[in-house]
Design a protein around this motif. Structure first.
Motif, PDB file in Angstrom:
ATOM      1  N   GLU A   1      43.583  33.417  43.040  1.00 20.54           N
ATOM      2  CA  GLU A   1      42.964  34.021  44.210  1.00 20.54           C
ATOM      3  C   GLU A   1      42.138  35.016  43.784  1.00 20.54           C
ATOM      4  N   ARG A   2      42.537  35.914  42.748  1.00 19.93           N
ATOM      5  CA  ARG A   2      41.734  37.004  42.315  1.00 19.93           C
ATOM      6  C   ARG A   2      40.406  36.531  41.730  1.00 19.93           C
ATOM      7  N   ILE A   3      40.365  35.426  40.871  1.00 24.04           N
ATOM      8  CA  ILE A   3      39.071  35.076  40.212  1.00 24.04           C
ATOM      9  C   ILE A   3      38.192  34.483  41.282  1.00 24.04           C
ATOM     10  N   ALA A   4      38.792  33.650  42.189  1.00 25.40           N
ATOM     11  CA  ALA A   4      37.863  33.053  43.260  1.00 25.40           C
ATOM     12  C   ALA A   4      37.405  34.402  44.326  1.00 25.40           C
ATOM     13  N   HIS A   5      38.183  35.308  44.315  1.00 28.58           N
ATOM     14  CA  HIS A   5      37.419  36.398  45.179  1.00 28.58           C
ATOM     15  C   HIS A   5      36.691  37.250  44.594  1.00 28.58           C
ATOM     16  N   LEU A   6      36.636  37.236  43.398  1.00 28.76           N
ATOM     17  CA  LEU A   6      35.768  38.002  42.527  1.00 28.76           C
ATOM     18  C   LEU A   6      34.367  37.054  42.431  1.00 28.76           C
ATOM     19  N   PHE A   7      34.582  35.595  42.628  1.00 28.75           N
ATOM     20  CA  PHE A   7      33.225  34.818  42.459  1.00 28.75           C
ATOM     21  C   PHE A   7      32.782  35.006  43.840  1.00 28.75           C
ATOM     22  N   CYS A   8      33.335  35.128  44.881  1.00 28.25           N
ATOM     23  CA  CYS A   8      32.933  35.369  45.999  1.00 28.25           C
ATOM     24  C   CYS A   8      31.942  36.588  46.319  1.00 28.25           C
ATOM     25  N   GLU A   9      32.595  37.657  45.947  1.00 30.58           N
ATOM     26  CA  GLU A   9      32.134  38.980  45.920  1.00 30.58           C
ATOM     27  C   GLU A   9      30.723  39.203  45.063  1.00 30.58           C
ATOM     28  N   LEU A  10      30.982  38.566  43.994  1.00 33.41           N
ATOM     29  CA  LEU A  10      29.682  38.962  43.170  1.00 33.41           C
ATOM     30  C   LEU A  10      28.452  38.015  43.508  1.00 33.41           C
ATOM     31  N   TYR A  11      29.016  36.897  44.048  1.00 35.26           N
ATOM     32  CA  TYR A  11      27.695  36.013  44.633  1.00 35.26           C
ATOM     33  C   TYR A  11      27.005  36.642  45.884  1.00 35.26           C
ATOM     34  N   LEU A  12      27.750  37.161  46.683  1.00 34.62           N
ATOM     35  CA  LEU A  12      27.170  38.053  48.035  1.00 34.62           C
ATOM     36  C   LEU A  12      26.387  39.134  47.452  1.00 34.62           C
TER      37      LEU A  12
ATOM     38  N   LEU B   1      36.276  38.789  32.459  1.00 32.87           N
ATOM     39  CA  LEU B   1      36.961  38.347  33.723  1.00 32.87           C
ATOM     40  C   LEU B   1      38.255  38.889  33.712  1.00 32.87           C
ATOM     41  N   GLY B   2      38.919  38.511  32.515  1.00 32.35           N
ATOM     42  CA  GLY B   2      40.311  38.789  32.396  1.00 32.35           C
ATOM     43  C   GLY B   2      40.601  40.492  32.516  1.00 32.35           C
ATOM     44  N   ASP B   3      39.718  41.146  31.923  1.00 29.68           N
ATOM     45  CA  ASP B   3      39.675  42.687  31.955  1.00 29.68           C
ATOM     46  C   ASP B   3      39.409  43.114  33.680  1.00 29.68           C
ATOM     47  N   ALA B   4      38.697  42.626  34.257  1.00 28.81           N
ATOM     48  CA  ALA B   4      38.439  42.991  35.691  1.00 28.81           C
ATOM     49  C   ALA B   4      39.427  42.485  36.551  1.00 28.81           C
ATOM     50  N   THR B   5      40.098  41.550  36.349  1.00 30.93           N
ATOM     51  CA  THR B   5      41.352  41.081  37.097  1.00 30.93           C
ATOM     52  C   THR B   5      42.840  41.221  36.741  1.00 30.93           C
ATOM     53  N   GLY B   6      42.944  41.969  35.525  1.00 29.17           N
ATOM     54  CA  GLY B   6      44.170  42.237  35.072  1.00 29.17           C
ATOM     55  C   GLY B   6      44.859  41.217  34.608  1.00 29.17           C
ATOM     56  N   LEU B   7      44.318  40.091  33.996  1.00 28.06           N
ATOM     57  CA  LEU B   7      44.929  38.923  33.322  1.00 28.06           C
ATOM     58  C   LEU B   7      44.339  38.748  31.946  1.00 28.06           C
ATOM     59  N   SER B   8      45.121  37.720  31.230  1.00 30.53           N
ATOM     60  CA  SER B   8      44.997  37.622  29.632  1.00 30.53           C
ATOM     61  C   SER B   8      43.809  36.618  29.576  1.00 30.53           C
ATOM     62  N   ASN B   9      42.960  36.768  28.756  1.00 28.93           N
ATOM     63  CA  ASN B   9      41.930  35.806  28.767  1.00 28.93           C
ATOM     64  C   ASN B   9      42.312  34.409  28.653  1.00 28.93           C
ATOM     65  N   VAL B  10      43.567  34.153  28.233  1.00 30.22           N
ATOM     66  CA  VAL B  10      44.153  32.679  27.938  1.00 30.22           C
ATOM     67  C   VAL B  10      44.270  32.211  29.585  1.00 30.22           C
TER      68      VAL B  10
ATOM     69  N   VAL C   1      43.120  33.179  31.996  1.00 30.68           N
ATOM     70  CA  VAL C   1      41.815  33.156  32.895  1.00 30.68           C
ATOM     71  C   VAL C   1      40.876  31.727  32.634  1.00 30.68           C
ATOM     72  N   ASN C   2      41.158  31.548  31.240  1.00 31.56           N
ATOM     73  CA  ASN C   2      40.731  30.100  30.997  1.00 31.56           C
ATOM     74  C   ASN C   2      41.373  28.840  31.808  1.00 31.56           C
ATOM     75  N   ARG C   3      42.752  28.911  31.764  1.00 29.40           N
ATOM     76  CA  ARG C   3      43.586  27.891  32.402  1.00 29.40           C
ATOM     77  C   ARG C   3      43.536  27.909  33.965  1.00 29.40           C
ATOM     78  N   THR C   4      43.136  29.330  34.400  1.00 30.35           N
ATOM     79  CA  THR C   4      42.759  29.201  35.778  1.00 30.35           C
ATOM     80  C   THR C   4      41.502  28.551  36.195  1.00 30.35           C
ATOM     81  N   LEU C   5      40.568  28.598  35.376  1.00 28.75           N
ATOM     82  CA  LEU C   5      39.188  28.223  35.561  1.00 28.75           C
ATOM     83  C   LEU C   5      39.148  26.957  35.601  1.00 28.75           C
ATOM     84  N   GLN C   6      40.064  26.307  34.440  1.00 27.89           N
ATOM     85  CA  GLN C   6      40.053  24.785  34.405  1.00 27.89           C
ATOM     86  C   GLN C   6      40.647  24.267  35.761  1.00 27.89           C
ATOM     87  N   GLU C   7      41.764  24.882  36.306  1.00 26.78           N
ATOM     88  CA  GLU C   7      42.344  24.423  37.434  1.00 26.78           C
ATOM     89  C   GLU C   7      41.171  24.529  38.541  1.00 26.78           C
TER      90      GLU C   7
END
Lengths: 244, 244
Positions: free
Chosen positions: B154-165, B187-196, B198-204
DNA sequence: CGAATCCTTGACACTCTTCAAACTGTGTGG
DNA sequence: CCACACAGTTTGAAGAGTGTCAAGGATTCG
């Protein structure tokens, strides 16, 4: 105008940040204000509202919060006497979050119109009010950093430091002891944790002799240790007095 | 004064928020400004600094960040052309975080002194600048809420929406497609996640056909779905135009 | 073509969450 | 003054989500 001297609280607060001239003091004290007493857990403004007044907290605690998904709550900030928790509504016309009381509270409502006039006529006061909203933002940044990159233990310890210093600044705390009306659920909603985990973390902190938290009082038994454990640096609170 | 018309960017930006008078426009365009080109990954101001100027971003991306513990970084905000990322330094004299470039970037430095004069002489402009810092704060609140109460997805998806707008608002994006200079570490540093993670979430997310993210371009293939998945509500960006 | 940077993968550990129940304290009405 | 209700705290057990480490693969750029 203002009932009794509710606005005196605002004068003292702003004067503690940047020395006010007599004229500015005068201008603030003659703002119109309606005072009200609220029960604990009552909303003052709600997400989506378009308020036409700001709210000066005279006594009691309040918090700003958002609700996401099915009832999950995120507390964004805590507020104590002297704060104007919804000052941002002066320039952002739609609320993007709610503001509610945590304890019984006294608030004074000041119309936006009067505040806007004030900031135009007294740019010095305008600057101090602007500054207040910036300190707010600095606190958001600190909380973000905590939720993103700090452990549960560090986050809670950090919050204790922050609130103690803010209370001390308005003389509601001293000698490492302060009033503590927050439940463990509140604490969890503020730090992004479950109440269960908050409970366990508090026990750990007590076990290490850092704090006592009983009834409605927080006692910080090892201030230096708490600072160290949470990597607390008070810069972001911008508490030092500045000339304008 | 201003080299070329770097300040025209600021006029356009502020005018898109609240219509400016000719006099105000004039006052902004005659602000003094020093323009510089910076390399990616360069700091503009650092935690602890006491800057005497603000920085208007003319091209490229920047971010504000804090470093905690042994090198853990929390990104606090992303900035794109038209932003003044350190506007808060106008009233908070010590930086409580750093500001650095993410890509090659062009920035214009404007002295605090001139900006303060401007806000006093043109309270309307002052109000719009104040408002900018309030939108900033609103974004911090939204990020906090995400890190406290939303899942990685949800966090990453949210960020995509925000930056796009935000990019769309300054005409740097359109048709659900925008430049994307951020690494997965960012992306990880912005959302409080590890890069690993983030990678898996993006794949999803890719697997579900929501986005394409290749090279330096983000394509949002299912905007409505992305909005729904992240419970995105653009209110907090306060993008609608208002009269002063 | 090589070097750097970034992305991807696997295995495993750990922090924190969830659920559910019991416990404690405090205020209220009979 | 007791009984009760309610809000808040504490406990246990099990599991989900995310982090860490370490290595290999893909791009990009000079």
């Amino acid at each position: 105008m203002a009932s009794d001297h509710s606005l005196n609280m605002l004068v003292r607060r702003l004067d503690s940040i940047a020395t006010l001239s007599d004229a500015e003091r005068q201008a603030i004290e003659s703002l119109p204000a309606r005072t009200r007493v609220l029960k604990p857990g009552q909303d003052i403004v709600r997400d989506g509202d378009q308020p036409s007044q700001c709210c000066l907290l005279l006594s009691g605690w309040a918090c700003r919060y958002k609700v996401v998904g099915e009832g999950k709550r995120q507390i964004l900030s805590f507020h104590i006497p002297g704060d104007i928790p919804d000052l941002q509504s002066l320039h952002l016309h739609t609320m993007d979050h709610s503001l509610g009381t945590l304890t019984e509270a006294t608030v004074a409502f000041i119309p936006h119109e009067s505040l806007r006039e004030l900031t135009v006529r007294s740019p010095g006061v305008g600057a101090v009010l602007w500054r207040e909203t910036l300190v707010d933002a600095a606190t958001f940044r600190e909380w973000m950093t905590g939720m993103g990159r700090r452990s549960a233990y560090e986050r809670i310890a950090h919050l204790f430091c922050e609130l103690y210093l803010k209370l001390e600044a308005v003389e509601l705390a001293g000698e490492h002891r302060c009033p503590w009306p927050l439940t463990q659920v509140d604490l969890g909603d503020a730090t992004g944790l479950s109440n269960v985990h908050v409970n366990r973390t508090l026990q750990e902190m007590r076990g290490q002799g850092l704090i006592t938290l009983r009834g409605c009082t927080l006692v910080i038994q090892a201030w230096d240790e708490l600072i160290r454990a949470s990597e607390f640096d008070p810069t972001y609170l911008h508490l030092e007095k500045r000339a304008t």
